[in-house]
Scaffold this active site. Structure first.
Site, short mmCIF file in Angstrom:
data_model
loop_
_atom_site.label_atom_id
_atom_site.label_comp_id
_atom_site.label_asym_id
_atom_site.label_seq_id
_atom_site.Cartn_x
_atom_site.Cartn_y
_atom_site.Cartn_z
N HIS A 16 0.80 -1.24 0.00
CA HIS A 16 0.00 0.00 0.00
C HIS A 16 0.83 1.29 0.00
CE1 HIS A 16 -3.51 -2.43 0.64
NE2 HIS A 16 -3.15 -2.79 1.85
N ASP A 67 -2.58 -11.25 -1.46
CA ASP A 67 -3.06 -10.67 -0.19
C ASP A 67 -4.56 -10.38 -0.34
OD1 ASP A 67 -1.53 -8.73 2.19
OD2 ASP A 67 -3.59 -8.18 1.65
N HIS A 75 -6.10 -7.83 0.47
CA HIS A 75 -6.31 -6.41 0.13
C HIS A 75 -5.78 -6.11 -1.28
CE1 HIS A 75 -6.17 -6.44 4.63
NE2 HIS A 75 -7.23 -5.65 4.47
N ASP A 129 -3.60 -13.08 4.58
CA ASP A 129 -4.89 -12.69 5.16
C ASP A 129 -6.06 -13.15 4.30
OD1 ASP A 129 -4.01 -10.92 3.24
OD2 ASP A 129 -4.10 -9.14 4.52
C1 TV7 Z 1 -0.57 -5.40 3.78
N1 TV7 Z 1 -8.09 -2.65 8.80
C2 TV7 Z 1 -2.34 -4.16 5.06
C3 TV7 Z 1 -3.81 -4.01 5.40
C4 TV7 Z 1 -4.07 -2.66 6.00
C5 TV7 Z 1 -5.51 -2.48 6.47
C6 TV7 Z 1 -7.41 -1.54 8.67
C7 TV7 Z 1 -7.34 -2.05 10.79
C8 TV7 Z 1 -7.01 -2.00 12.20
C9 TV7 Z 1 -6.01 -1.14 12.63
C10 TV7 Z 1 -5.67 -1.10 13.98
C11 TV7 Z 1 -6.38 -1.92 14.90
C12 TV7 Z 1 -7.67 -2.78 13.17
C13 TV7 Z 1 -9.15 -4.55 13.67
C14 TV7 Z 1 -8.06 -3.00 10.09
C15 TV7 Z 1 -9.92 3.28 7.64
C16 TV7 Z 1 -9.39 3.03 8.98
C17 TV7 Z 1 -10.05 2.03 9.90
C18 TV7 Z 1 -7.78 2.53 12.90
C19 TV7 Z 1 -8.36 1.69 14.00
N2 TV7 Z 1 -7.35 -2.75 14.45
C20 TV7 Z 1 -2.06 -5.34 4.14
C21 TV7 Z 1 -5.74 -1.07 6.91
C22 TV7 Z 1 -7.16 -0.83 7.40
C23 TV7 Z 1 -4.65 -0.28 14.47
N3 TV7 Z 1 -7.36 0.57 7.59
O1 TV7 Z 1 -2.73 -5.24 2.91
C24 TV7 Z 1 -4.32 -0.26 15.81
O2 TV7 Z 1 -8.65 -3.63 12.74
O3 TV7 Z 1 -9.56 0.42 7.34
C25 TV7 Z 1 -8.57 1.10 7.57
C26 TV7 Z 1 -8.64 2.59 7.86
C27 TV7 Z 1 -8.98 4.22 9.78
C28 TV7 Z 1 -8.05 3.83 10.92
N4 TV7 Z 1 -8.72 2.87 11.82
C29 TV7 Z 1 -9.12 1.65 11.07
O4 TV7 Z 1 -2.47 -6.54 4.72
C30 TV7 Z 1 0.37 -5.50 4.88
N5 TV7 Z 1 -6.93 -1.14 9.87
C31 TV7 Z 1 -6.02 -1.89 16.24
C32 TV7 Z 1 -5.01 -1.06 16.70
ZN ZN Z 2 -3.75 -7.46 3.45
CA CA Z 3 -4.39 -8.67 -3.36
#
Ligand code: TV7
Ligand code: ZN
Ligand code: CA
Length: 370
Positions: free
Chosen positions: A133, A168, A170, A257
């Site tokens: 990403h 992946d 995502h 994942d």
């Molecule tokens: C490659 N999903 C990376 C995948 C990146 C996914 C997201 C979380 C998450 C973050 C946490 C947390 C979480 C249970 C899950 C819009 C938001 C929603 C922060 C809470 N628990 C790969 C990124 C994705 C951080 N982000 O492809 C700390 O889930 O959906 C989002 C963004 C805003 C920020 N919030 C989540 O697999 C390596 N994050 C607990 C603690």
């Molecule tokens: Zn992923």
């Molecule tokens: Ca993919």
């Protein structure tokens, strides 16, 4: 095969903690490593400890100001306004060894690229990489750098055409964006799509622009897809892409994942089903880089990366259905190697929908040109 497969690992990466409750747990690298060591497979690999990528190396993709910011980011002097500019939603997840950690991710993938280029390995594995990403001047989805783009830029110094495959759960948005306008890198991502699933990009219609038109493929999937249906997408599409693009080297992002019972993903592949995809790609016998990525149920990530290391290096004949005795044995819950699909999960993809996606993608390449 005369040359050994390369396995790139730096033990300090596994000790990093991104934050309380953070789903991304680098400790999965140490657990994978322990399984490889306990099984005796590690002794049959060319083990390489990476150097951290230098600022200059990171700047092959990333803006100088962003790299300087990352370098200072973990320290108290990091400027709050700057964090807002560069981190978007990631601001919460700054941690003390951030720069060291991501420089080693990138350094590992650059090392993998160089081992392939120099012919020192035909397969090079960096489970610490796969941060698909990352953007040139901002952090996205746990990815503060994009080691994959850096690795592909390195490969392009030697190879004419590089194929990037992303399994992946995502969408591989950062890699797709970096090479969206070129015909030298073909990117394909299989991913969960819909209902605001992160990062919300990767529509079926998105297939590259300008020179790069037709050199990107997206396979959007709904929750619950299991081995057979996934294989019926993966195999014919990859067969066609290989034939049409005829790559000189392959980069395979192996986020885990997409298997059953992941903490973030909702697909339902078994570990064996996912590993079959790796076997299928390695069978083309091209110089191949294998990278990590997502994977949030830690024990299962270790199972699958262990299994894939063996499959990719042709050593899977040495595996049994059981995990080898190892120091995390109790943590694994069951002693089984495979992660089965969850029989109670329904596949939300209908056969008709999948057939439509597959036929639309294949039809783009019917005339035999990319
Ligand atoms: C490659 N999903 C990376 C995948 C990146 C996914 C997201 C979380 C998450 C973050 C946490 C947390 C979480 C249970 C899950 C819009 C938001 C929603 C922060 C809470 N628990 C790969 C990124 C994705 C951080 N982000 O492809 C700390 O889930 O959906 C989002 C963004 C805003 C920020 N919030 C989540 O697999 C390596 N994050 C607990 C603690
Ligand atoms: Zn992923
Ligand atoms: Ca993919």
């Amino acid at each position: 095969m005369s040359t050994k497969a390369a396995y790139i690992y730096h033990h300090t990466m596994a000790d990093v903690i991104l934050g309380p409750g953070h789903p991304m747990q680098p400790a999965r690298l140490a657990i994978t490593h322990e399984l490889l060591s306990a099984s005796g497979i590690l002794d049959q690999l060319l083990c390489v400890e990476p150097q951290p990528a230098t600022k200059a190396q990171l700047q092959a993709l990333h803006d100088k100001d962003y790299v300087d910011f990352l370098f200072r980011a973990a320290s108290p002097i990091a400027d709050k306004d700057q964090k807002c500019v560069y981190l978007c939603m990631e601001a919460l997840f700054m941690f003390p060894d951030l720069y060291k950690y991501y420089a080693l991710c990138a350094g590992g993938t650059l090392t993998a690229a160089r081992l392939l280029i120099r012919g020192e390995a035909k397969i090079a594995i960096n489970w610490g990489g796969g941060l698909h990403h990352g953007k040139k001047d901002w952090a996205h989805g746990f990815c503060f750098v994009n080691d994959i783009v850096l690795g592909i830029i390195e490969l392009l110094k030697f190879y004419d055409r590089v194929l990037y495959i992303d399994i992946d759960v995502h969408h591989g948005d950062g890699v797709e964006a970096a090479f969206n306008n070129t015909d030298r890198v073909f990117t394909i991502s299989f991913h969960q799509f819909g209902n605001e699933f992160f990062p919300r990009t990767g529509r079926l219609e998105d297939c590259g622009e300008e020179e790069g038109q037709g050199f990107a493929v997206n396979v959007p999937l709904k929750p619950g897809i299991a081995d057979e249906a996934y294989r019926n997408m993966f195999t014919p599409i990859m067969e066609r892409v290989m034939a049409v693009f005829n790559p000189n080297a392959v980069v395979l992002q192996c986020g885990t994942d997409s298997i059953a019972n992941d903490r973030l993903g909702s697909l339902n592949l078994s570990a064996k089903g996912h590993a079959e995809c790796v076997a299928f790609i390695c069978n083309f016998k091209l110089p191949t880089m294998i990278l990590g990525g997502g994977g949030y149920t830690v024990q299962n990530v270790a199972r699958l990366w262990f299994l894939k290391t063996a499959v990719a290096t042709g050593l899977d004949g040495q595996l049994t259905e059981k995990l080898p005795a190892n120091k995390y044995y109790n943590f694994f819950g069951t002693g089984k190697l495979n992660v089965p699909s969850d029989a109670t999960v329904k596949d939300q993809n209908t056969a008709e929908e999948l057939e439509l996606i597959r036929s639309k993608i294949l039809a783009r390449y019917d005339s035999g040109t990319g």
